[in-house]
Design a protein around this motif. Sequence first.
Motif, mmCIF file in Angstrom:
data_model
loop_
_atom_site.group_PDB
_atom_site.id
_atom_site.type_symbol
_atom_site.label_atom_id
_atom_site.label_comp_id
_atom_site.label_asym_id
_atom_site.label_seq_id
_atom_site.Cartn_x
_atom_site.Cartn_y
_atom_site.Cartn_z
ATOM 1 N N ARG A 16 20.919 15.655 13.638
ATOM 2 C CA ARG A 16 19.690 16.372 14.017
ATOM 3 C C ARG A 16 18.466 15.746 13.356
ATOM 4 O O ARG A 16 17.437 15.549 13.992
ATOM 5 C CB ARG A 16 19.804 17.862 13.652
ATOM 6 C CG ARG A 16 20.589 18.668 14.686
ATOM 7 C CD ARG A 16 20.380 20.159 14.507
ATOM 8 N NE ARG A 16 20.797 20.648 13.198
ATOM 9 C CZ ARG A 16 22.046 21.037 12.907
ATOM 10 N NH1 ARG A 16 22.986 21.005 13.823
ATOM 11 N NH2 ARG A 16 22.340 21.464 11.701
ATOM 12 N N ALA A 17 18.597 15.415 12.067
ATOM 13 C CA ALA A 17 17.472 14.807 11.342
ATOM 14 C C ALA A 17 17.159 13.417 11.914
ATOM 15 O O ALA A 17 15.992 13.073 12.116
ATOM 16 C CB ALA A 17 17.799 14.705 9.855
ATOM 17 N N ALA A 18 18.205 12.649 12.191
ATOM 18 C CA ALA A 18 18.013 11.293 12.735
ATOM 19 C C ALA A 18 17.382 11.350 14.125
ATOM 20 O O ALA A 18 16.555 10.510 14.472
ATOM 21 C CB ALA A 18 19.344 10.554 12.780
ATOM 22 N N GLN A 19 17.763 12.365 14.914
ATOM 23 C CA GLN A 19 17.176 12.519 16.253
ATOM 24 C C GLN A 19 15.671 12.783 16.166
ATOM 25 O O GLN A 19 14.939 12.493 17.097
ATOM 26 C CB GLN A 19 17.878 13.646 17.024
ATOM 27 C CG GLN A 19 19.246 13.249 17.539
ATOM 28 C CD GLN A 19 20.010 14.410 18.166
ATOM 29 O OE1 GLN A 19 19.868 15.569 17.761
ATOM 30 N NE2 GLN A 19 20.840 14.102 19.148
ATOM 31 N N GLY A 24 16.543 7.642 7.141
ATOM 32 C CA GLY A 24 17.445 7.834 6.000
ATOM 33 C C GLY A 24 18.706 8.583 6.413
ATOM 34 O O GLY A 24 19.813 8.268 5.961
ATOM 35 N N ALA A 25 18.546 9.572 7.284
ATOM 36 C CA ALA A 25 19.697 10.343 7.772
ATOM 37 C C ALA A 25 20.615 9.443 8.594
ATOM 38 O O ALA A 25 21.838 9.489 8.470
ATOM 39 C CB ALA A 25 19.230 11.529 8.617
ATOM 40 N N PHE A 26 20.023 8.585 9.429
ATOM 41 C CA PHE A 26 20.828 7.674 10.239
ATOM 42 C C PHE A 26 21.558 6.671 9.347
ATOM 43 O O PHE A 26 22.728 6.364 9.560
ATOM 44 C CB PHE A 26 19.968 6.948 11.281
ATOM 45 C CG PHE A 26 20.788 6.143 12.251
ATOM 46 C CD1 PHE A 26 21.568 6.771 13.211
ATOM 47 C CD2 PHE A 26 20.802 4.762 12.184
ATOM 48 C CE1 PHE A 26 22.346 6.036 14.099
ATOM 49 C CE2 PHE A 26 21.569 4.013 13.070
ATOM 50 C CZ PHE A 26 22.342 4.656 14.032
ATOM 51 N N GLU A 27 20.862 6.185 8.325
ATOM 52 C CA GLU A 27 21.491 5.231 7.390
ATOM 53 C C GLU A 27 22.690 5.867 6.696
ATOM 54 O O GLU A 27 23.689 5.207 6.452
ATOM 55 C CB GLU A 27 20.463 4.729 6.369
ATOM 56 C CG GLU A 27 19.514 3.709 6.963
ATOM 57 C CD GLU A 27 18.317 3.393 6.078
ATOM 58 O OE1 GLU A 27 18.262 3.883 4.930
ATOM 59 O OE2 GLU A 27 17.423 2.669 6.561
ATOM 60 N N GLU A 28 22.597 7.149 6.390
ATOM 61 C CA GLU A 28 23.729 7.860 5.777
ATOM 62 C C GLU A 28 24.900 7.936 6.760
ATOM 63 O O GLU A 28 26.060 7.752 6.381
ATOM 64 C CB GLU A 28 23.302 9.258 5.329
ATOM 65 C CG GLU A 28 24.415 10.101 4.719
ATOM 66 C CD GLU A 28 25.027 9.533 3.435
ATOM 67 O OE1 GLU A 28 26.217 9.786 3.189
ATOM 68 O OE2 GLU A 28 24.316 8.831 2.680
ATOM 69 N N LEU A 29 24.608 8.192 8.036
ATOM 70 C CA LEU A 29 25.662 8.205 9.064
ATOM 71 C C LEU A 29 26.342 6.837 9.161
ATOM 72 O O LEU A 29 27.566 6.742 9.247
ATOM 73 C CB LEU A 29 25.083 8.598 10.426
ATOM 74 C CG LEU A 29 24.723 10.072 10.612
ATOM 75 C CD1 LEU A 29 23.848 10.254 11.852
ATOM 76 C CD2 LEU A 29 25.969 10.939 10.706
#
Length: 197
Positions: A16-19, A24-29
């Motif tokens: 949701r945050a990456a969307q 940073g959220a996408f990098e964690e994924l």
Amino acid sequence: MTDKDHSSADDKSLVRAAQKGDMGAFEELVARHRDKIYARAYSMMRNEEEAIDLSQEAWVKAWQRLKQFQGESSFGTWMTRIVINLCLDQLRRHKRQRAESIEAMDEESGGVERHMPVVTVNPTEGLERIELRQRIDQALSQLSEAHRTAIVLCEFEGMEYKEIAKAMECSIGTVMSRLFYARRKMAALLSDLKKPE
């Protein structure tokens, strides 16, 4: 969400945050799933460089299509579907290129045999595991793409039939059929490995 929060967040929150554009959220994924996605690409392609390229391409596609991700499946399953589709496309390209190059070799130089690699057997003992891995790789390469994909996802990745069906976009019955034929062919190809007790 600050960068510090990302490591404790679940995948859904990160998506949701990456969307919303939180890199940073996408990098964690990516950090959480990259090894598994690479492993899936490698088990399909059997080539380190191609597996790296295709898994990176899968992450680029995932970022581009993230807004389309609805969350019907887990993020990991969605990523698996992306990387498997990229691998299948690449395998189809290889097949076409091989067919074209074999035809060209045949026409140009009077036979394919002259271009075949020379296979040398390693005389060093204690390489049974490596040899076994090579035999399994060789047997896997003789399966059709659909059969190889099904057996890799089931046997090497431990996915359930339902997950495989979702990733391969087919019915559970089709998965079961593909696995049945793939296992039977693998057993036949590796039958000489069974040592009498």
